[in-house]
Enzyme design. Structure first.
Site, short mmCIF file in Angstrom:
data_model
loop_
_atom_site.label_atom_id
_atom_site.label_comp_id
_atom_site.label_asym_id
_atom_site.label_seq_id
_atom_site.Cartn_x
_atom_site.Cartn_y
_atom_site.Cartn_z
N SER A 1 -11.41 -6.86 6.87
CA SER A 1 -12.62 -6.44 6.15
C SER A 1 -12.99 -7.56 5.19
O SER A 1 -12.12 -8.26 4.67
CB SER A 1 -12.43 -5.08 5.47
OG SER A 1 -11.67 -5.23 4.33
N ARG B 1 0.86 -1.20 0.00
CA ARG B 1 0.00 0.00 0.00
C ARG B 1 0.89 1.24 0.00
O ARG B 1 1.69 1.42 0.93
CB ARG B 1 -0.89 0.04 1.25
CG ARG B 1 -1.78 -1.18 1.44
CD ARG B 1 -3.04 -1.07 0.58
NE ARG B 1 -3.74 -2.34 0.51
CZ ARG B 1 -4.84 -2.64 1.20
NH1 ARG B 1 -5.36 -1.76 2.01
NH2 ARG B 1 -5.41 -3.82 1.03
N ARG C 1 -0.87 2.27 12.85
CA ARG C 1 -1.41 0.99 12.35
C ARG C 1 -1.32 0.80 10.84
O ARG C 1 -1.93 -0.11 10.29
CB ARG C 1 -2.85 0.82 12.82
CG ARG C 1 -3.78 1.89 12.33
CD ARG C 1 -5.17 1.54 12.79
NE ARG C 1 -6.12 2.52 12.31
CZ ARG C 1 -7.42 2.33 12.32
NH1 ARG C 1 -7.92 1.22 12.77
NH2 ARG C 1 -8.22 3.27 11.88
N HIS C 2 -0.60 1.69 10.16
CA HIS C 2 -0.46 1.54 8.71
C HIS C 2 0.98 1.28 8.31
O HIS C 2 1.89 1.98 8.76
CB HIS C 2 -0.94 2.80 7.98
CG HIS C 2 -2.42 2.95 7.99
ND1 HIS C 2 -3.06 3.69 8.95
CD2 HIS C 2 -3.37 2.45 7.18
CE1 HIS C 2 -4.38 3.64 8.72
NE2 HIS C 2 -4.58 2.88 7.65
N ARG D 1 -1.52 -6.46 12.31
CA ARG D 1 -2.57 -5.86 13.17
C ARG D 1 -3.14 -6.89 14.12
O ARG D 1 -3.43 -6.58 15.28
CB ARG D 1 -3.70 -5.30 12.31
CG ARG D 1 -3.33 -3.98 11.74
CD ARG D 1 -4.58 -3.16 11.47
NE ARG D 1 -4.23 -2.09 10.56
CZ ARG D 1 -5.11 -1.37 9.91
NH1 ARG D 1 -6.39 -1.61 10.04
NH2 ARG D 1 -4.71 -0.40 9.12
N GLU E 1 -0.05 4.25 0.42
CA GLU E 1 -0.69 5.40 1.06
C GLU E 1 0.28 6.13 2.01
O GLU E 1 1.14 5.52 2.62
CB GLU E 1 -1.94 4.96 1.83
CG GLU E 1 -1.68 3.93 2.91
CD GLU E 1 -2.90 3.09 3.22
OE1 GLU E 1 -4.01 3.53 2.95
OE2 GLU E 1 -2.73 1.97 3.73
N GLU F 1 -9.77 -1.99 13.57
CA GLU F 1 -10.09 -2.94 12.50
C GLU F 1 -8.94 -3.91 12.24
O GLU F 1 -7.80 -3.50 12.08
CB GLU F 1 -10.38 -2.14 11.22
CG GLU F 1 -10.69 -3.00 10.02
CD GLU F 1 -10.41 -2.28 8.71
OE1 GLU F 1 -10.73 -1.08 8.60
OE2 GLU F 1 -9.87 -2.94 7.81
O1 4AD Z 1 -9.48 -3.37 4.48
P1 4AD Z 1 -8.52 -3.84 3.42
O2 4AD Z 1 -7.91 -2.81 2.57
O3 4AD Z 1 -9.33 -4.91 2.57
C1 4AD Z 1 -8.82 -5.62 1.51
O4 4AD Z 1 -7.68 -5.61 1.13
C2 4AD Z 1 -9.84 -6.54 0.90
N1 4AD Z 1 -9.31 -7.05 -0.37
C3 4AD Z 1 -10.11 -7.66 1.85
C4 4AD Z 1 -11.24 -8.52 1.41
O5 4AD Z 1 -11.07 -9.71 1.26
N2 4AD Z 1 -12.39 -7.96 1.25
O6 4AD Z 1 -7.37 -4.69 4.13
C5 4AD Z 1 -7.67 -5.84 4.88
C6 4AD Z 1 -6.94 -5.78 6.20
C7 4AD Z 1 -7.37 -4.66 7.13
O7 4AD Z 1 -8.49 -5.00 7.88
C8 4AD Z 1 -6.15 -4.48 8.00
O8 4AD Z 1 -6.10 -5.46 9.02
C9 4AD Z 1 -5.04 -4.76 7.03
O9 4AD Z 1 -5.57 -5.55 5.99
N3 4AD Z 1 -4.49 -3.52 6.48
C10 4AD Z 1 -3.30 -2.98 6.82
N4 4AD Z 1 -2.36 -3.39 7.68
C11 4AD Z 1 -1.24 -2.65 7.80
N5 4AD Z 1 -1.01 -1.54 7.07
C12 4AD Z 1 -1.92 -1.09 6.18
N6 4AD Z 1 -1.66 -0.01 5.45
C13 4AD Z 1 -3.13 -1.83 6.02
N7 4AD Z 1 -4.22 -1.69 5.24
C14 4AD Z 1 -5.03 -2.72 5.54
#
Ligand code: 4AD
Length: 466
Positions: free
Chosen positions: A392, A238, A246-247, A440, A240, A389
């Protein structure tokens, strides 16, 4: 002696037994010319070794050599286990070793950028030591991460990454036992999978490409290819610009995708059984590691129910409203409202682990299935630990024409995902899944305050080394 004993296994039961250990000289201390103490550490466990000059067994030179070992050098020690009459302070093991042989296997440099003893203290211990006028260097997070190899050696870090290993182990074992197939999707892909600009772009032999933001599209395509139920443990990227606790820019995704026979609640059933099994296992089988983490970073064990609470998004909004927090019923929760709802759920239902489902469609990715009875909502969910969270998930749109419509409505360039969309033109079963972030899960299960603590070599917007 050929059998090695682990320092963590040195207990009263081995009293008077001869043992052979390998570890690191954490500290050394001479008492006159005839005696030296070496605290030896192995995988976060420590034991005091006593080197006493004795005719024909240990020479005075040997005592001097032991006292002069540089911290963190690797040593092999032969000796007999003894139980001192007074409790030993500062080591994890309550026995000593009376040394007969000591070999230095590898010497560490004389001064190190991190003192492991200092790096292992809890905040309370640091305050007390400073109050008592002790010379102490507080090891900040950047220093720890710069010298991560040394930082790993604290008992807490030994615990954290062994717990992390068990999280993956249970995830895999549980899903295999439920007939899921482990897959490995590509990390070099043509376009964004989650939407938005948070992708690392790259040049793929002259073609625009990026690092996968999640295995989302390919895990769904595996379902179109009749694997029925799949999972993956793999890296997620990612781009971002999030400078938060937590990111990360790279984390480990725990992903699941499965056919749905009747209702998306089947996906939540898997989340429920999988995570309750995981938490039970961690509490039962990893208590030593949890204690090691808790000694440095005190935390309360996670409160969770045998059957995970499922709360509708609308109920969550209502609970917040009653507590004086107004949020847009068709918008998303922000970090603050998630935390607040976590508190309210704990007070009302006695759990810190729960599922919030039927999110507003507008705040979910393009591939999310709207609710049949009210398309303003979706067949989707997030899962929370201690108000944050970790997962998801959702049912996905499996009708290609509708998928195109949804992608366009979300501003996605459909041409970059045409092979994904085509996969649904050859007949596709209803399906859904979820993604959890490994770092996480461990951070929040252990009540830690920063995701960098649970990432081996964290990647954030400011860090790409070591
Ligand atoms: O919520 P996210 O972005 O969902 C997906 O990637 C979907 N494709 C999942 C699905 O099957 N629908 O990311 C899923 C999880 C989050 O709940 C969080 O635990 C973790 O990935 N996550 C991160 N962990 C660390 N750093 C980040 N920048 C994160 N972004 C998401």
């Amino acid at each position: 002696l050929k059998a090695w004993t682990q320092v963590g296994d040195l207990t009263h039961e081995l009293k008077e037994k001869e043992v052979l250990i390998r570890g690191r000289a954490q500290t050394t201390r001479a008492v006159g010319k005839n005696m030296a103490f070496v605290v030896v550490r192995e995988k976060g466990f420590t034991v005091q070794c006593v080197v006493t000059a004795r005719p024909d067994v240990v020479s005075k030179q040997m005592v001097k050599f032991a006292a002069g070992l540089s911290r963190e050098s690797i040593v092999d020690i032969h000796g007999v286990v003894s139980v001192p009459s007074i409790a030993i302070k500062g080591t994890t093991q309550q026995v000593e070793i009376q040394v007969s042989k000591l070999y230095c296997i590898d010497k560490a440099m004389p001064t190190l950028p991190i003192n492991i003893e200092d790096a292992s203290r809890s905040e309370k211990e640091i305050e007390e030591a400073l109050g008592a006028g002790e010379q102490l260097v507080r090891v900040n997070q950047d220093t720890r991460l710069n010298y991560r190899v040394l930082d790993f050696r604290t008992s807490a870090n030994q615990g954290i990454f062994r717990i992390q290993c068990q999280v993956c182990n249970i995830f895999r074992q549980f899903l295999l036992s439920e007939n899921f197939v482990e897959i490995h999707t590509p990390k070099l892909i043509a376009g964004s999978s989650e939407g938005g600009s948070a992708v690392f772009k790259l040049d793929y032999k002259g073609q625009a490409a990026c690092l996968a933001q999640s295995p989302q599209l390919h895990k769904q395509m595996a379902i179109c290819g009749d694997f029925g139920r799949v999972f993956e443990i793999g890296p997620v990227f990612r781009a971002e610009d999030s400078y938060t606790h937590r990111h990360l820019c790279e984390f480990t995704g725990l992903d699941v995708e499965m056919e749905i026979k009747q209702h998306y609640t089947e996906v939540m059933d898997i989340v429920d059984h999988l995570f309750v099994t995981m938490f039970d296992h961690l509490n039962k089988k990893c208590s030593k590691y949890l204690e090691a983490v808790g000694r440095q970073y005190p935390f309360e064990p996670l409160k969770y129910l045998p059957k995970t609470l499922r709360l509708r998004f609308e109920e969550g909004v209502q609970m917040l409203k009653e507590a004086g927090v107004e949020i847009d019923p068709y918008g998303d929760l922000n970090t603050e409202s998630e935390r607040k709802l976590g508190q309210l759920v704990l007070e009302k239902y006695g759990t810190e682990f729960y599922i919030l489902h039927r999110y507003p469609l507008a705040v979910r990715p393009f591939y999310t299935m709207p609710c049949y009875d009210d398309p303003k909502y979706s067949n989707s969910f997030d899962v929370f630990i201690r108000g944050e969270e970790i997962i998801s998930g959702a049912q996905r749109v499996h009708v290609p024409e509708f998928l195109v419509e949804r992608a366009q409505a979300c501003g996605i360039d459909v041409s970059t995902i045409s092979t994904y969309i085509d996969s649904f033109r050859y007949g596709a079963p209803p399906h859904g899944g979820f993604g959890a972030g490994l770092e996480r899960v461990v951070m929040l299960f252990c009540g830690l305050n920063n995701i960098r603590k649970t990432s081996l070599f964290p990647r954030d917007p400011l860090r790409i080394a070591p």
